[in-house]
Design a protein around this motif. Structure first.
Motif, mmCIF file in Angstrom:
data_model
loop_
_atom_site.group_PDB
_atom_site.id
_atom_site.type_symbol
_atom_site.label_atom_id
_atom_site.label_comp_id
_atom_site.label_asym_id
_atom_site.label_seq_id
_atom_site.Cartn_x
_atom_site.Cartn_y
_atom_site.Cartn_z
ATOM 1 N N ALA A 33 0.820 -1.167 0.043
ATOM 2 C CA ALA A 33 0.051 0.068 0.094
ATOM 3 C C ALA A 33 0.867 1.331 0.104
ATOM 4 C CB ALA A 33 -0.986 0.052 1.193
ATOM 5 N N ALA A 34 2.049 1.131 0.936
ATOM 6 C CA ALA A 34 2.742 2.368 0.677
ATOM 7 C C ALA A 34 3.618 2.818 -0.367
ATOM 8 C CB ALA A 34 3.699 2.305 1.923
ATOM 9 N N SER A 35 3.861 1.586 -1.059
ATOM 10 C CA SER A 35 4.719 1.700 -2.476
ATOM 11 C C SER A 35 3.575 2.217 -3.468
ATOM 12 C CB SER A 35 4.973 0.104 -2.732
ATOM 13 O OG SER A 35 5.987 -0.296 -1.904
ATOM 14 N N ALA A 36 2.492 1.778 -3.468
ATOM 15 C CA ALA A 36 1.499 2.357 -4.396
ATOM 16 C C ALA A 36 1.206 3.700 -4.244
ATOM 17 C CB ALA A 36 0.296 1.529 -4.217
ATOM 18 N N VAL A 37 1.238 4.281 -2.736
ATOM 19 C CA VAL A 37 1.085 5.703 -2.616
ATOM 20 C C VAL A 37 2.336 6.479 -3.009
ATOM 21 C CG1 VAL A 37 0.932 7.447 -0.620
ATOM 22 C CG2 VAL A 37 -0.633 5.307 -0.660
ATOM 23 N N VAL A 38 3.420 5.981 -2.751
ATOM 24 C CA VAL A 38 4.575 6.537 -3.374
ATOM 25 C C VAL A 38 4.631 6.938 -4.862
ATOM 26 C CG1 VAL A 38 7.132 6.226 -3.346
ATOM 27 C CG2 VAL A 38 6.000 6.089 -1.296
ATOM 28 N N ALA A 39 3.764 5.813 -5.595
ATOM 29 C CA ALA A 39 4.054 5.736 -7.063
ATOM 30 C C ALA A 39 2.889 6.532 -7.567
ATOM 31 C CB ALA A 39 3.794 4.262 -7.465
ATOM 32 N N GLY A 40 1.884 7.199 -6.637
ATOM 33 C CA GLY A 40 1.131 8.185 -6.959
ATOM 34 C C GLY A 40 -0.402 7.722 -6.802
ATOM 35 N N ALA A 41 -0.635 6.691 -6.288
ATOM 36 C CA ALA A 41 -1.910 6.242 -5.853
ATOM 37 C C ALA A 41 -2.725 6.829 -4.711
ATOM 38 C CB ALA A 41 -2.196 4.509 -5.528
ATOM 39 N N ARG A 42 -3.934 7.433 -5.320
ATOM 40 C CA ARG A 42 -4.414 8.314 -4.084
ATOM 41 C C ARG A 42 -5.882 7.670 -3.680
ATOM 42 N NH1 ARG A 42 -0.505 9.482 -3.157
ATOM 43 N NH2 ARG A 42 0.768 11.490 -3.934
ATOM 44 N N SER A 43 -6.118 6.277 -4.073
ATOM 45 C CA SER A 43 -7.410 5.781 -3.602
ATOM 46 C C SER A 43 -7.004 4.316 -3.492
ATOM 47 C CB SER A 43 -8.473 5.964 -4.532
ATOM 48 O OG SER A 43 -8.197 5.415 -5.866
ATOM 49 N N TYR A 44 -7.965 3.660 -2.533
ATOM 50 C CA TYR A 44 -7.857 2.246 -2.353
ATOM 51 C C TYR A 44 -8.092 1.505 -3.710
ATOM 52 C CZ TYR A 44 -8.186 2.772 2.562
ATOM 53 O OH TYR A 44 -7.812 3.069 3.839
ATOM 54 N N ALA A 45 -8.691 1.962 -4.602
ATOM 55 C CA ALA A 45 -8.956 1.284 -5.943
ATOM 56 C C ALA A 45 -7.643 1.426 -6.695
ATOM 57 C CB ALA A 45 -10.174 2.109 -6.727
ATOM 58 N N ALA A 46 -7.047 2.568 -6.740
ATOM 59 C CA ALA A 46 -5.636 3.062 -7.304
ATOM 60 C C ALA A 46 -4.269 1.934 -6.636
ATOM 61 C CB ALA A 46 -5.448 4.314 -7.366
ATOM 62 N N PRO A 94 -0.538 9.294 12.049
ATOM 63 C CA PRO A 94 -1.369 10.144 11.639
ATOM 64 C C PRO A 94 -1.956 10.189 9.964
ATOM 65 C CG PRO A 94 0.519 11.247 12.176
ATOM 66 C CD PRO A 94 0.814 9.304 12.357
ATOM 67 N N THR A 95 -0.930 9.961 9.212
ATOM 68 C CA THR A 95 -1.527 10.083 7.762
ATOM 69 C C THR A 95 -0.282 9.255 6.912
ATOM 70 O OG1 THR A 95 -0.204 12.033 7.200
ATOM 71 C CG2 THR A 95 -2.552 12.373 7.851
ATOM 72 N N TRP A 96 -0.683 8.982 5.692
ATOM 73 C CA TRP A 96 0.229 8.094 4.871
ATOM 74 C C TRP A 96 1.397 8.951 4.557
ATOM 75 C CZ3 TRP A 96 0.916 3.096 3.602
ATOM 76 C CH2 TRP A 96 -0.392 2.354 3.698
ATOM 77 N N PRO A 97 1.467 10.142 4.354
ATOM 78 C CA PRO A 97 2.648 11.001 3.754
ATOM 79 C C PRO A 97 3.505 11.102 5.190
ATOM 80 C CG PRO A 97 0.840 12.058 3.073
ATOM 81 C CD PRO A 97 0.074 10.937 3.645
ATOM 82 N N GLU A 98 3.099 11.251 6.251
ATOM 83 C CA GLU A 98 4.161 11.264 7.267
ATOM 84 C C GLU A 98 4.575 10.106 7.617
ATOM 85 O OE1 GLU A 98 1.835 13.062 10.841
ATOM 86 O OE2 GLU A 98 1.012 14.584 9.523
ATOM 87 N N LEU A 99 3.917 8.964 7.314
ATOM 88 C CA LEU A 99 4.658 7.723 7.704
ATOM 89 C C LEU A 99 5.577 7.364 6.805
ATOM 90 C CD1 LEU A 99 4.638 5.244 9.106
ATOM 91 C CD2 LEU A 99 3.075 4.200 7.906
ATOM 92 N N ILE A 100 5.251 7.579 5.450
ATOM 93 C CA ILE A 100 6.493 6.884 4.438
ATOM 94 C C ILE A 100 7.149 7.776 3.637
ATOM 95 C CG2 ILE A 100 4.652 5.145 3.813
ATOM 96 C CD1 ILE A 100 3.654 6.723 1.507
ATOM 97 N N LEU A 101 6.858 9.050 3.632
ATOM 98 C CA LEU A 101 7.604 10.035 3.162
ATOM 99 C C LEU A 101 8.632 10.939 3.950
ATOM 100 C CD1 LEU A 101 5.245 11.625 0.385
ATOM 101 C CD2 LEU A 101 6.924 9.943 0.215
ATOM 102 N N PRO A 102 9.816 11.067 3.778
ATOM 103 C CA PRO A 102 10.920 11.728 4.731
ATOM 104 C C PRO A 102 10.177 13.025 4.992
ATOM 105 C CG PRO A 102 12.037 10.572 3.110
ATOM 106 C CD PRO A 102 10.658 10.534 2.584
ATOM 107 N N ALA A 103 10.675 13.836 5.895
ATOM 108 C CA ALA A 103 10.166 15.210 6.197
ATOM 109 C C ALA A 103 10.366 16.148 5.043
ATOM 110 C CB ALA A 103 10.710 15.760 7.449
ATOM 111 N N ARG A 104 11.662 16.080 4.350
ATOM 112 C CA ARG A 104 12.162 16.997 3.326
ATOM 113 C C ARG A 104 11.506 16.861 2.148
ATOM 114 N NH1 ARG A 104 16.197 13.428 4.049
ATOM 115 N NH2 ARG A 104 16.723 12.116 2.374
#
Length: 121
Positions: A33-46, A94-104
């Motif tokens: 799920a995190a890899s998909a979000v990093v790749a640009g997925a923004r919904s569960y379907a994506a 809290p949220t996906w971006p806070e978990l999977i993406l570095p702060a910078r």
């Protein structure tokens, strides 16, 4: 926890699922799920679509379930991803971006383009 790799962050989360019927490793579902979000997925379907189309080497690196003599990786379904994420997300992070993406990366992605209202000059 801020300096830990994502895998280590996810490994400390307890698996809230019942043992019966579990087919996919807990951390693997979250990593897919995190890899998909990093790749640009923004919904569960994506996210589910990304999971279904992920190459075998990606599924292997993410720890997906392996079956058969040929060691074929089986991606978790959209429904499985939705269930696992919804079981974990409310209090665990809290949220996906806070978990999977570095702060910078987060701050760079939220920066406004030059010339936009409120952008720094």
């Amino acid at each position: 926890m801020a300096g830990l790799p994502l895998v280590k962050r996810l490994q400390v989360l307890p698996d809230p699922r019942r043992r019966r019927g579990v087919r996919h490793p807990f951390v693997a579902v979250l990593l897919v799920a995190a890899s998909a979000v990093v790749a640009g997925a923004r919904s569960y379907a994506a996210i589910g679509q990304w999971s279904a189309n992920a190459p075998q080497h990606a599924l292997a690196r993410l720890g997906a379930r392996v079956v058969g003599a040929l060691s074929v990786g089986i991606a978790p379904s959209t429904a499985t991803i939705r269930r696992v994420v919804s079981l974990v997300r409310p209090a665990a992070w809290p949220t996906w971006p806070e978990l999977i993406l570095p702060a910078r990366t987060r701050s760079a992605s939220t920066a406004k383009p030059p010339g936009a209202p409120g952008a720094e000059s």
